[in-house]
Design a protein around this motif. Structure first.
Motif, PDB file in Angstrom:
ATOM      1  N   ASN A 109       0.829  -1.200   0.000  1.00 36.05           N
ATOM      2  CA  ASN A 109       0.000   0.000   0.000  1.00 36.05           C
ATOM      3  C   ASN A 109       0.874   1.265   0.000  1.00 36.05           C
ATOM      4  OD1 ASN A 109      -1.472   1.947   2.284  1.00 36.05           O
ATOM      5  ND2 ASN A 109      -2.787   1.287   0.612  1.00 36.05           N
ATOM      6  N   ASN A 162       2.720   1.826  -3.313  1.00 35.77           N
ATOM      7  CA  ASN A 162       1.825   2.392  -4.324  1.00 35.77           C
ATOM      8  C   ASN A 162       1.701   3.903  -4.132  1.00 35.77           C
ATOM      9  OD1 ASN A 162      -0.206   2.199  -6.424  1.00 35.77           O
ATOM     10  ND2 ASN A 162      -1.713   2.541  -4.807  1.00 35.77           N
ATOM     11  N   MET A 163       1.510   4.336  -2.878  1.00 33.58           N
ATOM     12  CA  MET A 163       1.352   5.774  -2.617  1.00 33.58           C
ATOM     13  C   MET A 163       2.628   6.544  -2.956  1.00 33.58           C
ATOM     14  SD  MET A 163      -1.071   6.083   0.732  1.00 33.58           S
ATOM     15  CE  MET A 163      -0.254   4.951   1.840  1.00 33.58           C
ATOM     16  N   LEU A 203       4.469   6.206  -5.338  1.00 36.09           N
ATOM     17  CA  LEU A 203       4.618   6.487  -6.770  1.00 36.09           C
ATOM     18  C   LEU A 203       4.234   7.930  -7.068  1.00 36.09           C
ATOM     19  CD1 LEU A 203       3.120   3.223  -8.334  1.00 36.09           C
ATOM     20  CD2 LEU A 203       5.517   3.846  -8.102  1.00 36.09           C
ATOM     21  N   VAL A 204       3.426   8.524  -6.204  1.00 43.19           N
ATOM     22  CA  VAL A 204       3.041   9.932  -6.422  1.00 43.19           C
ATOM     23  C   VAL A 204       3.371  10.833  -5.229  1.00 43.19           C
ATOM     24  CG1 VAL A 204       1.266   9.599  -8.185  1.00 43.19           C
ATOM     25  CG2 VAL A 204       0.655   9.316  -5.781  1.00 43.19           C
ATOM     26  N   ASN A 205       3.313  10.290  -4.013  1.00 43.28           N
ATOM     27  CA  ASN A 205       3.543  11.135  -2.835  1.00 43.28           C
ATOM     28  C   ASN A 205       5.045  11.338  -2.626  1.00 43.28           C
ATOM     29  OD1 ASN A 205       2.112  12.376  -0.453  1.00 43.28           O
ATOM     30  ND2 ASN A 205       3.627  11.121   0.591  1.00 43.28           N
TER      31      ASN A 205
END
Lengths: 82, 393
Positions: B377, B380-381, B383-385
């Motif tokens: 989880n 995945n975050m 990748l942008v945060n």
């Protein structure tokens, strides 16, 4: 742009129902997962050559097609002004 | 009313310490027999600690998450299963307090929790979904003013001993698996048919058995917010932080035992550094990391409570996930150091330095919400945060 967003929702956010969803329908209630929302963000960043700042990385910013369009427009406008 | 003091003038900490005193007397028996820590829960009831989180306006004490986490740490040093029951009860309450505060039924239910010191459990996992609580197969059915639900709940911690269960399901029979709601059912409104035993390595006293749940209740008992919001805004942080308080307490008690061992050795041979002393120093640095992680997480949560946007932001989720990962990975290492220090006396059961229960209980930390799932989880975050670049936030 809404049509493009719908296509991306179907392709990247595993939301085949995106084509028929209302502009203001809650995408999470329609089945978008947090993983799907990140994939959508990456696709939007690539297509519109923008970068989402951390303060927009919350559930609300990606909750409906209308809000996504507003967010992307705002970022594109900010980029052109710079 | 000042949250620090109850009617008898005791601080929250003093009340938690009295519970710990009782929990500690029964901890080995609870562990050996995988039985519910009845004595500790009765003590929580008599100290009125089951309702401290409920707002003062509804008769509670408005305790903060930090104060509840502190109580978790105190109780966990005596019996981590008792502390885990206390933590889980308050994680469910955080959903009620955060998301049921504007609903008349849930308000009156919170008053009942205060008056009757009810113990609340939850049922978020389900057979067939592989432990991902953000998906449900079962759906709640609404028929007039009544709602009905049947769920193959693979785990309901202390389910048989609870007075009410908060249970997730799809919002209606046509909803997608992620469109979920959470409903409160009180004990008189459901039946539980046991489907799984709880004979585990550690945390044996939580009695987290599986049940076939069948309930029927007035539909106003469905929490008025989507479960996705409840999970993101109250469960994520309160779970990781209160669990963190429990796990820290296990490590603290292991270290207390190890330090007593080293000090006893030092007193026997003055002038010589005992062999375990360096291990103790190394483990104390790890212990401080755990404490710093939990307290920084608590401070961040308190700050985010004032800003709902922050609470549902990715940066906040990443930070809470990181608290859970770091604490759950570090506590077993601390106990391992303590075992090296105490040697055979720590390895044996029934000594003043026994660490078997600590070691086994702490193993649960990496599994209750599997660290692999949490790392997936977070990755995945990320990748942008963006990575936070400043020191002070």
């Amino acid at each position: 742009m809404k049509t493009q967003i719908r296509e991306m929702l179907a392709q990247y956010a595993s939301l085949p129902s995106a084509a028929t969803l209302d502009d203001d329908a809650d995408l999470y209630a329609a089945g978008m997962s947090s993983h799907g929302s990140v994939q959508l963000m990456l696709a939007l960043e690539d297509t519109f050559d923008v970068e989402f700042p951390d303060n927009l990385l919350n559930r609300r910013s990606f909750s409906t097609i209308t809000i996504i369009e507003q967010t992307v427009n705002q970022l594109v406008a900010g980029k052109e002004a710079a | 009313m000042d949250v620090a003091l109850n009617a008898h003038g005791s601080t929250l900490l003093e009340r938690a310490r009295r519970v710990a005193g009782i929990a500690g007397q029964h901890a080995d028996d609870v562990d050996r027999n995988a039985r519910f820590p009845r004595e500790a829960v009765d003590a929580l009831i008599s100290e009125r600690l089951l309702s401290i989180q409920i707002p003062v306006t509804l008769g509670g004490e408005g305790a903060t998450t930090a104060q509840i986490a502190e109580a978790c740490t105190v109780i966990s040093q005596a019996c981590s299963a008792s502390a885990m029951v206390f933590a889980m009860h308050h994680i469910k309450l955080s959903s009620l307090v955060s998301h049921g505060i504007d609903s008349p039924w849930h308000q009156s239910f919170m008053r009942r929790i205060v008056d009757e010191q009810l113990l609340i459990a939850s049922a978020t996992t389900e057979g067939g979904i592989g432990g991902n609580m953000r998906n449900s197969i079962c759906a709640i059915e609404i028929d007039g003013d009544t709602c009905r639900l049947q769920k193959d709940a693979t785990v309901i911690s202390y389910g048989r001993h609870a007075d009410a269960i908060l249970i997730t399901s799809r919002a209606h029979p046509d909803a997608v698996t992620t469109d979920q709601v959470m409903t409160v059912f009180t004990k008189d409104q459901y039946t539980l048919e046991r489907t799984n035993e709880w004979d585990t390595l550690g945390m044996r006293g939580t009695c987290s058995e599986g049940y076939l749940f069948k309930g029927e209740a007035p539909k106003e008992q469905i929490l008025p917010k989507p479960f996705a919001e409840i999970a993101a805004q109250s469960m994520l942080a309160s779970s990781h932080l209160l669990w963190g308080g429990v796990w820290y307490g296990i490590a603290v008690n292991a270290m207390t035992r190890a330090q007593a061992f080293v000090r006893a050795a030092a007193r026997k041979s003055p002038g010589q550094t005992p062999p375990g002393a360096l291990h103790l120093a190394e483990a104390s640095s790890l212990l401080q990391q755990v404490r710093a992680n939990v307290t920084a997480g608590l401070a961040r949560y308190e700050a985010a409570l004032a800003e709902p946007e922050l609470l549902s932001s990715m940066g906040f989720s990443v930070a809470m996930n990181n608290v859970k990962i770091a604490v759950s990975q570090t506590v077993p290492k601390i106990i391992d150091h303590a075992m090296q220090i105490t040697g055979i006396m720590g390895y044996k059961n029934g000594t003043a330095f026994s660490l078997g229960r600590h070691l086994r209980d702490a193993q649960s930390a990496q599994l209750m919400i599997s660290n692999d799932r949490i790392l997936a989880n977070t990755s995945n975050m990320l990748l942008v945060n963006k990575i936070e670049t400043n020191l002070l936030g």
